[in-house]
Design a protein around this motif. Structure first.
Motif, PDB file in Angstrom:
ATOM      1  N   ASP A  81      22.779  -2.445 -42.103  1.00  0.00           N
ATOM      2  CA  ASP A  81      23.438  -2.873 -40.872  1.00  0.00           C
ATOM      3  C   ASP A  81      24.840  -2.287 -40.839  1.00  0.00           C
ATOM      4  O   ASP A  81      25.574  -2.370 -41.819  1.00  0.00           O
ATOM      5  CB  ASP A  81      23.523  -4.401 -40.805  1.00  0.00           C
ATOM      6  N   VAL A  82      25.207  -1.725 -39.703  1.00  0.00           N
ATOM      7  CA  VAL A  82      26.504  -1.062 -39.562  1.00  0.00           C
ATOM      8  C   VAL A  82      27.203  -1.610 -38.310  1.00  0.00           C
ATOM      9  O   VAL A  82      27.437  -0.885 -37.339  1.00  0.00           O
ATOM     10  CB  VAL A  82      26.332   0.469 -39.479  1.00  0.00           C
ATOM     11  N   PRO A  83      27.569  -2.899 -38.319  1.00  0.00           N
ATOM     12  CA  PRO A  83      28.108  -3.515 -37.094  1.00  0.00           C
ATOM     13  C   PRO A  83      29.441  -2.937 -36.633  1.00  0.00           C
ATOM     14  O   PRO A  83      29.664  -2.797 -35.429  1.00  0.00           O
ATOM     15  CB  PRO A  83      28.231  -4.997 -37.463  1.00  0.00           C
ATOM     16  N   LYS A  84      30.327  -2.592 -37.558  1.00  0.00           N
ATOM     17  CA  LYS A  84      31.645  -2.087 -37.136  1.00  0.00           C
ATOM     18  C   LYS A  84      31.540  -0.702 -36.519  1.00  0.00           C
ATOM     19  O   LYS A  84      32.230  -0.408 -35.547  1.00  0.00           O
ATOM     20  CB  LYS A  84      32.615  -2.106 -38.309  1.00  0.00           C
ATOM     21  N   LEU A  85      30.682   0.132 -37.067  1.00  0.00           N
ATOM     22  CA  LEU A  85      30.464   1.453 -36.480  1.00  0.00           C
ATOM     23  C   LEU A  85      29.766   1.318 -35.123  1.00  0.00           C
ATOM     24  O   LEU A  85      30.047   2.061 -34.194  1.00  0.00           O
ATOM     25  CB  LEU A  85      29.605   2.313 -37.426  1.00  0.00           C
ATOM     26  N   HIS A  86      28.936   0.334 -35.002  1.00  0.00           N
ATOM     27  CA  HIS A  86      28.172   0.092 -33.776  1.00  0.00           C
ATOM     28  C   HIS A  86      29.043  -0.463 -32.651  1.00  0.00           C
ATOM     29  O   HIS A  86      28.701  -0.321 -31.472  1.00  0.00           O
ATOM     30  CB  HIS A  86      27.015  -0.865 -34.094  1.00  0.00           C
ATOM     31  N   GLU A  87      30.166  -1.083 -32.993  1.00  0.00           N
ATOM     32  CA  GLU A  87      31.038  -1.708 -31.988  1.00  0.00           C
ATOM     33  C   GLU A  87      31.509  -0.747 -30.912  1.00  0.00           C
ATOM     34  O   GLU A  87      31.788  -1.148 -29.798  1.00  0.00           O
ATOM     35  CB  GLU A  87      32.263  -2.353 -32.657  1.00  0.00           C
ATOM     36  N   GLY A  88      31.597   0.536 -31.224  1.00  0.00           N
ATOM     37  CA  GLY A  88      32.052   1.518 -30.246  1.00  0.00           C
ATOM     38  C   GLY A  88      31.136   1.620 -29.046  1.00  0.00           C
ATOM     39  O   GLY A  88      31.569   1.987 -27.957  1.00  0.00           O
ATOM     40  N   GLY A  89      29.859   1.311 -29.240  1.00  0.00           N
ATOM     41  CA  GLY A  89      28.931   1.253 -28.128  1.00  0.00           C
ATOM     42  C   GLY A  89      28.332   2.573 -27.684  1.00  0.00           C
ATOM     43  O   GLY A  89      27.479   2.579 -26.820  1.00  0.00           O
ATOM     44  N   ASP A  90      28.748   3.691 -28.230  1.00  0.00           N
ATOM     45  CA  ASP A  90      28.203   4.986 -27.816  1.00  0.00           C
ATOM     46  C   ASP A  90      27.058   5.356 -28.756  1.00  0.00           C
ATOM     47  O   ASP A  90      27.270   5.730 -29.906  1.00  0.00           O
ATOM     48  CB  ASP A  90      29.289   6.060 -27.842  1.00  0.00           C
ATOM     49  N   ALA A  91      25.827   5.249 -28.268  1.00  0.00           N
ATOM     50  CA  ALA A  91      24.649   5.483 -29.099  1.00  0.00           C
ATOM     51  C   ALA A  91      24.595   6.909 -29.641  1.00  0.00           C
ATOM     52  O   ALA A  91      24.172   7.120 -30.780  1.00  0.00           O
ATOM     53  CB  ALA A  91      23.384   5.183 -28.298  1.00  0.00           C
ATOM     54  N   PHE A  92      25.021   7.881 -28.869  1.00  0.00           N
ATOM     55  CA  PHE A  92      24.955   9.263 -29.326  1.00  0.00           C
ATOM     56  C   PHE A  92      25.950   9.523 -30.457  1.00  0.00           C
ATOM     57  O   PHE A  92      25.644  10.253 -31.400  1.00  0.00           O
ATOM     58  CB  PHE A  92      25.172  10.226 -28.158  1.00  0.00           C
ATOM     59  N   VAL A  93      27.109   8.902 -30.381  1.00  0.00           N
ATOM     60  CA  VAL A  93      28.091   9.026 -31.469  1.00  0.00           C
ATOM     61  C   VAL A  93      27.557   8.323 -32.718  1.00  0.00           C
ATOM     62  O   VAL A  93      27.647   8.861 -33.829  1.00  0.00           O
ATOM     63  CB  VAL A  93      29.464   8.455 -31.043  1.00  0.00           C
ATOM     64  N   PHE A  94      26.984   7.141 -32.543  1.00  0.00           N
ATOM     65  CA  PHE A  94      26.392   6.411 -33.670  1.00  0.00           C
ATOM     66  C   PHE A  94      25.324   7.268 -34.350  1.00  0.00           C
ATOM     67  O   PHE A  94      25.333   7.434 -35.573  1.00  0.00           O
ATOM     68  CB  PHE A  94      25.798   5.090 -33.175  1.00  0.00           C
ATOM     69  N   ASP A  95      24.397   7.824 -33.557  1.00  0.00           N
ATOM     70  CA  ASP A  95      23.347   8.678 -34.111  1.00  0.00           C
ATOM     71  C   ASP A  95      23.934   9.861 -34.869  1.00  0.00           C
ATOM     72  O   ASP A  95      23.482  10.196 -35.967  1.00  0.00           O
ATOM     73  CB  ASP A  95      22.431   9.212 -33.005  1.00  0.00           C
ATOM     74  N   LYS A  96      24.943  10.488 -34.297  1.00  0.00           N
ATOM     75  CA  LYS A  96      25.538  11.679 -34.917  1.00  0.00           C
ATOM     76  C   LYS A  96      26.202  11.341 -36.251  1.00  0.00           C
ATOM     77  O   LYS A  96      26.035  12.064 -37.233  1.00  0.00           O
ATOM     78  CB  LYS A  96      26.551  12.317 -33.963  1.00  0.00           C
ATOM     79  N   ILE A  97      26.950  10.254 -36.293  1.00  0.00           N
ATOM     80  CA  ILE A  97      27.614   9.867 -37.537  1.00  0.00           C
ATOM     81  C   ILE A  97      26.579   9.491 -38.595  1.00  0.00           C
ATOM     82  O   ILE A  97      26.698   9.883 -39.754  1.00  0.00           O
ATOM     83  CB  ILE A  97      28.617   8.724 -37.291  1.00  0.00           C
ATOM     84  N   CYS A  98      25.551   8.760 -38.194  1.00  0.00           N
ATOM     85  CA  CYS A  98      24.500   8.371 -39.145  1.00  0.00           C
ATOM     86  C   CYS A  98      23.761   9.595 -39.676  1.00  0.00           C
ATOM     87  O   CYS A  98      23.488   9.700 -40.872  1.00  0.00           O
ATOM     88  CB  CYS A  98      23.533   7.391 -38.506  1.00  0.00           C
ATOM     89  N   TYR A  99      23.446  10.541 -38.798  1.00  0.00           N
ATOM     90  CA  TYR A  99      22.788  11.774 -39.228  1.00  0.00           C
ATOM     91  C   TYR A  99      23.677  12.539 -40.208  1.00  0.00           C
ATOM     92  O   TYR A  99      23.206  13.009 -41.243  1.00  0.00           O
ATOM     93  CB  TYR A  99      22.434  12.660 -38.032  1.00  0.00           C
ATOM     94  N   SER A 100      24.942  12.655 -39.898  1.00  0.00           N
ATOM     95  CA  SER A 100      25.866  13.371 -40.773  1.00  0.00           C
ATOM     96  C   SER A 100      25.980  12.688 -42.136  1.00  0.00           C
ATOM     97  O   SER A 100      26.022  13.354 -43.177  1.00  0.00           O
ATOM     98  CB  SER A 100      27.248  13.475 -40.126  1.00  0.00           C
ATOM     99  N   ALA A 101      26.011  11.363 -42.137  1.00  0.00           N
ATOM    100  CA  ALA A 101      26.067  10.616 -43.397  1.00  0.00           C
ATOM    101  C   ALA A 101      24.787  10.831 -44.203  1.00  0.00           C
ATOM    102  O   ALA A 101      24.836  10.997 -45.434  1.00  0.00           O
ATOM    103  CB  ALA A 101      26.292   9.129 -43.137  1.00  0.00           C
ATOM    104  N   LEU A 102      23.655  10.841 -43.530  1.00  0.00           N
ATOM    105  CA  LEU A 102      22.386  11.083 -44.210  1.00  0.00           C
ATOM    106  C   LEU A 102      22.362  12.481 -44.815  1.00  0.00           C
ATOM    107  O   LEU A 102      21.937  12.677 -45.951  1.00  0.00           O
ATOM    108  CB  LEU A 102      21.226  10.889 -43.238  1.00  0.00           C
ATOM    109  N   TRP A 103      22.824  13.445 -44.066  1.00  0.00           N
ATOM    110  CA  TRP A 103      22.902  14.826 -44.559  1.00  0.00           C
ATOM    111  C   TRP A 103      23.782  14.879 -45.813  1.00  0.00           C
ATOM    112  O   TRP A 103      23.385  15.460 -46.824  1.00  0.00           O
ATOM    113  CB  TRP A 103      23.459  15.736 -43.465  1.00  0.00           C
ATOM    114  N   ASP A 104      24.964  14.295 -45.732  1.00  0.00           N
ATOM    115  CA  ASP A 104      25.879  14.305 -46.879  1.00  0.00           C
ATOM    116  C   ASP A 104      25.272  13.589 -48.082  1.00  0.00           C
ATOM    117  O   ASP A 104      25.381  14.060 -49.215  1.00  0.00           O
ATOM    118  CB  ASP A 104      27.219  13.661 -46.518  1.00  0.00           C
ATOM    119  N   TYR A 105      24.625  12.436 -47.841  1.00  0.00           N
ATOM    120  CA  TYR A 105      23.975  11.702 -48.927  1.00  0.00           C
ATOM    121  C   TYR A 105      22.928  12.584 -49.600  1.00  0.00           C
ATOM    122  O   TYR A 105      22.891  12.728 -50.816  1.00  0.00           O
ATOM    123  CB  TYR A 105      23.331  10.401 -48.416  1.00  0.00           C
ATOM    124  N   ALA A 106      22.042  13.168 -48.789  1.00  0.00           N
ATOM    125  CA  ALA A 106      20.945  13.970 -49.339  1.00  0.00           C
ATOM    126  C   ALA A 106      21.462  15.187 -50.092  1.00  0.00           C
ATOM    127  O   ALA A 106      20.966  15.516 -51.173  1.00  0.00           O
ATOM    128  CB  ALA A 106      20.001  14.395 -48.222  1.00  0.00           C
TER     129      ALA A 106
END
Length: 135
Positions: A81-106
Motif C-alpha cells: 500500500d502506497v497511500p502517500k504517493l497515491h494522495e497526488g491523485g494522478d494515476a499516470f504519475v503513480f503508474d510511472k513512479i511504480c514502474y520506475s521503482a520496479l525497474w530499479d528493484y529488478a
C-alpha cells in the motif's frame, strides 16, 4: 511503514509504505519482495517461475504474487500500500513512479553472479495486460 494481515490466520502480507519518492518506493518494493521470496516454501509456490507486480493506481497499491504463465501460484497475495504517493491523485504519475521503482528493484536485486535473472518479472496496470520486465 508496517506489516499487517489480511486475515488473522494468515501471515502478514500487507505492507504500508510512507514512500513519496522513487528511491523510497524501490526500497519498500525490496522489503516486500524479500518477504515473498522468504515465504515461498510456506506459500506453496516453489514451482513458480515468475513474480507479477500489478500496479493499481485507482486504489494506491501494488499487488505482488507468484505466477506461472499468468496463472497465480501459491496461497498468498502480497500488497504494498502506497497511500502517500497515491494522495497526488494522478494515476499516470503513480503508474510511472511504480514502474520506475520496479525497474530499479529488478535491476539491483534480480540477477545472480553471472548476471542471469533469478525470476521472470512481469508487471501490469489497470489499463495494460501483463508484460515481462526486460532489463
Amino acid at each position: 511503514m508496517s506489516w499487517r494481515r489480511m486475515n488473522p490466520d494468515e501471515p502478514e502480507t500487507i505492507y504500508t509504505s510512507n514512500a513519496t519518492e522513487l528511491e523510497q518506493l524501490t526500497a519498500d518494493l525490496k522489503t516486500v519482495a524479500d518477504r515473498i521470496i522468504e515465504n515461498r516454501k510456506n506459500d506453496e509456490a516453489t514451482e513458480a517461475k515468475q513474480l507479477l507486480f500489478f500496479i493499481n493506481a485507482t486504489n494506491g497499491y501494488i499487488r505482488i504474487l507468484w505466477t506461472n504463465e499468468n496463472k497465480a501460484v501459491g496461497n498468498w497475495v502480497y500488497h504494498l500500500d502506497v497511500p502517500k504517493l497515491h494522495e497526488g491523485g494522478d494515476a499516470f504519475v503513480f503508474d510511472k513512479i511504480c514502474y520506475s521503482a520496479l525497474w530499479d528493484y529488478a535491476e539491483e536485486n534480480n540477477f545472480d553472479e553471472e548476471y542471469e535473472p533469478i525470476y521472470d518479472i512481469f508487471y501490469k496496470t489497470e489499463l495494460t495486460d501483463a508484460e515481462e520486465l526486460l532489463i
